[in-house]
Design a protein around this motif. Structure first.
Motif, PDB file in Angstrom:
ATOM      1  N   ILE A  20      39.341  20.949  50.929  1.00 50.27           N
ATOM      2  CA  ILE A  20      39.475  20.585  49.515  1.00 50.27           C
ATOM      3  C   ILE A  20      40.076  19.187  49.438  1.00 50.27           C
ATOM      4  O   ILE A  20      41.116  18.911  50.023  1.00 50.27           O
ATOM      5  CB  ILE A  20      40.347  21.602  48.774  1.00 50.27           C
ATOM      6  N   LYS A  23      41.593  15.029  44.057  1.00 49.09           N
ATOM      7  CA  LYS A  23      40.677  14.517  43.046  1.00 49.09           C
ATOM      8  C   LYS A  23      40.810  13.018  42.835  1.00 49.09           C
ATOM      9  O   LYS A  23      39.879  12.354  42.419  1.00 49.09           O
ATOM     10  CB  LYS A  23      40.921  15.239  41.709  1.00 49.09           C
ATOM     11  N   THR A  27      36.300  10.742  48.651  1.00 48.02           N
ATOM     12  CA  THR A  27      35.970  11.790  49.611  1.00 48.02           C
ATOM     13  C   THR A  27      35.547  11.130  50.918  1.00 48.02           C
ATOM     14  O   THR A  27      34.556  10.405  50.947  1.00 48.02           O
ATOM     15  CB  THR A  27      34.825  12.673  49.076  1.00 48.02           C
ATOM     16  N   LYS A 159      38.087  35.080  50.736  1.00 49.68           N
ATOM     17  CA  LYS A 159      37.792  33.644  50.740  1.00 49.68           C
ATOM     18  C   LYS A 159      38.819  32.845  49.941  1.00 49.68           C
ATOM     19  O   LYS A 159      38.981  31.653  50.144  1.00 49.68           O
ATOM     20  CB  LYS A 159      36.401  33.404  50.159  1.00 49.68           C
ATOM     21  N   THR A 160      39.487  33.510  49.011  1.00 50.09           N
ATOM     22  CA  THR A 160      40.399  32.788  48.120  1.00 50.09           C
ATOM     23  C   THR A 160      41.820  32.689  48.671  1.00 50.09           C
ATOM     24  O   THR A 160      42.673  32.061  48.045  1.00 50.09           O
ATOM     25  CB  THR A 160      40.440  33.484  46.756  1.00 50.09           C
ATOM     26  N   PRO A 162      44.987  31.268  50.490  1.00 54.54           N
ATOM     27  CA  PRO A 162      45.346  29.875  50.749  1.00 54.54           C
ATOM     28  C   PRO A 162      45.414  29.570  52.243  1.00 54.54           C
ATOM     29  O   PRO A 162      45.575  30.468  53.066  1.00 54.54           O
ATOM     30  CB  PRO A 162      46.747  29.767  50.110  1.00 54.54           C
ATOM     31  N   ARG A 167      36.477  25.403  56.333  1.00 53.95           N
ATOM     32  CA  ARG A 167      35.357  26.226  55.886  1.00 53.95           C
ATOM     33  C   ARG A 167      34.088  25.658  56.517  1.00 53.95           C
ATOM     34  O   ARG A 167      33.815  24.464  56.407  1.00 53.95           O
ATOM     35  CB  ARG A 167      35.244  26.220  54.362  1.00 53.95           C
ATOM     36  N   ILE A 240      32.283  21.715  47.788  1.00 51.08           N
ATOM     37  CA  ILE A 240      33.426  20.921  47.335  1.00 51.08           C
ATOM     38  C   ILE A 240      33.977  21.394  45.995  1.00 51.08           C
ATOM     39  O   ILE A 240      35.040  20.965  45.579  1.00 51.08           O
ATOM     40  CB  ILE A 240      33.081  19.416  47.263  1.00 51.08           C
ATOM     41  N   LYS A 241      33.256  22.302  45.333  1.00 52.46           N
ATOM     42  CA  LYS A 241      33.788  22.876  44.098  1.00 52.46           C
ATOM     43  C   LYS A 241      34.877  23.902  44.379  1.00 52.46           C
ATOM     44  O   LYS A 241      35.694  24.202  43.521  1.00 52.46           O
ATOM     45  CB  LYS A 241      32.664  23.530  43.300  1.00 52.46           C
ATOM     46  N   GLY A 242      34.884  24.442  45.597  1.00 45.44           N
ATOM     47  CA  GLY A 242      35.897  25.424  45.948  1.00 45.44           C
ATOM     48  C   GLY A 242      35.324  26.538  46.786  1.00 45.44           C
ATOM     49  O   GLY A 242      34.110  26.715  46.859  1.00 45.44           O
ATOM     50  N   PRO A 243      36.179  27.336  47.430  1.00 47.16           N
ATOM     51  CA  PRO A 243      35.716  28.358  48.370  1.00 47.16           C
ATOM     52  C   PRO A 243      34.892  29.469  47.744  1.00 47.16           C
ATOM     53  O   PRO A 243      34.174  30.172  48.445  1.00 47.16           O
ATOM     54  CB  PRO A 243      37.018  28.905  48.959  1.00 47.16           C
ATOM     55  N   GLU A 245      32.445  29.090  45.548  1.00 40.28           N
ATOM     56  CA  GLU A 245      31.150  28.637  45.065  1.00 40.28           C
ATOM     57  C   GLU A 245      30.014  28.848  46.054  1.00 40.28           C
ATOM     58  O   GLU A 245      28.861  29.004  45.668  1.00 40.28           O
ATOM     59  CB  GLU A 245      31.225  27.152  44.689  1.00 40.28           C
TER      60      GLU A 245
END
Length: 344
Positions: A20, A23, A27, A159-160, A162, A167, A240-243, A245
């Motif tokens: 992650i 922001k 990247t 998956k969520t 911490p 990944r 990259i939106k999160g685990p 997605e």
């Protein structure tokens, strides 16, 4: 049709390993195989990405002469190869995302990249067993005790959770076809040709006759090179939106396929084309001998079957545009180009 040593089909070399990213920062992307058939197409897609201005891309290249052309399109070039494990680790450690598009069978290179990503995680997050944390809010003590010998239990973590430090997303294209036509090809950076079908064409030119393995009844899936590139960027965008997605790890295998073909039909078309070009003795392919299979392909793999459905990729938005008709149409320009390259 695939051979395990190639980087385009079976394990065409393709892991995407994101963390992650903050922001507020660019990247950082590291890509290997960037001047190859698939890797170059992926790099071109990243350079054309709507968020390309927010990317800082570093590419590994074995060719010093490609440093300046890569720099001209805003890519930082590092001279090296999959055998330079320290470089792989170093640049993976400095990256938010790694696209490994070189030899997928190179275990030591994969380990070097994963080591770099692990080091990046360790440098930014020291929470250790925080990966096991629950939501008790101080109100109870859990009876669940993890053992570092109980791998299935550890793998059962959601998956969520911490702090899962990396990944991984494994992309498995099928028979990749079509002459790549990207900005990097025009700059002389990228190899525009695949391996599988061109290898078959070259062998037929060399033996002066179209060839087929056995009855040619075996079946393989296929995917156009441009659709392969969008498969990588589709997984990237979701990752990259999160685990939550896009599935990753043990569930993170993404097939690249949009149709399938009888392998012998490719041999038939090549035989017809070579006969028309006066480079073949007959419009009908003849069966490769055992000696020829070993000489041209290192064995009989060309006669194997492989059938898949690319369902996981389409669930996250991959929309391939080319069907098997595009495969048939691609064989003539490939044959003409390869014959011309061999000055025939």
């Amino acid at each position: 049709m695939s051979k395990s040593k190639t980087h385009v089909v079976q394990l065409p070399s393709s892991k995407l390993n994101p963390l992650i990213m903050p922001k507020s920062e660019k990247t950082h992307i590291f890509i290997t195989g960037a001047t190859g058939y698939i890797g170059g197409s992926v790099l071109s897609a990243l350079l054309a990405h709507p968020r390309a201005n927010s990317f800082q891309i570093t590419a590994l290249t074995r060719s010093p002469e490609k440093v300046v052309p890569l720099d001209s399109v805003g890519v930082v070039a590092v001279v090296g190869s999959n055998q330079d494990h320290e470089k792989l680790t170093e640049h993976a450690r400095e990256s938010d995302v790694v696209f490994a598009c070189a030899d997928a069978d190179d275990l030591e290179a994969a380990k070097a990249i994963l080591l770099g990503l692990k080091k990046r995680y360790e440098a930014t997050d020291k929470s250790g067993t925080g990966v096991l944390a629950d939501d008790a809010a101080g109100n109870y003590a859990t009876d669940k005790i993890y053992s570092d010998l109980d791998i299935p239990m550890i793998e059962s973590l959601t998956k969520t959770q911490p702090h899962r430090y990396v990944r991984t997303y494994i992309i498995l294209p099928s028979t990749v076809y079509g002459i790549a036509d990207t900005s990097l090809v025009k700059l002389g950076i990228q190899n525009p040709y695949s391996i599988q079908i061109p290898s078959l064409i070259k062998s037929c030119i060399d033996r002066k006759q179209g060839g087929v393995v056995g009855k040619g009844s075996n079946v393989w899936p296929n995917v156009h090179i441009s659709d392969t590139a969008t498969l990588f960027t589709t997984v990237f965008d979701a990752a990259i939106k999160g685990p939550g997605e896009a599935s990753h790890g043990r569930e993170g295998f993404y097939f690249g396929a949009n149709g399938e073909h009888r392998v012998g039909r490719i041999s038939e078309i090549i035989a017809e084309l070579l006969y028309e070009m006066k480079l073949g003795k007959s419009p009908e392919p003849t069966v490769f001998t055992e000696e020829e299979l070993q000489k041209y392909f290192g064995g009989p793999y060309l006669g194997s079957n492989s059938r898949v459905r690319a369902e996981r990729a389409k669930l996250i938005g991959w929309n391939p545009l080319h069907t098997v008709d595009s495969l048939w149409a691609s064989i003539k320009p490939e044959t003409e180009a390869l014959a011309d390259m061999q000055n025939i």
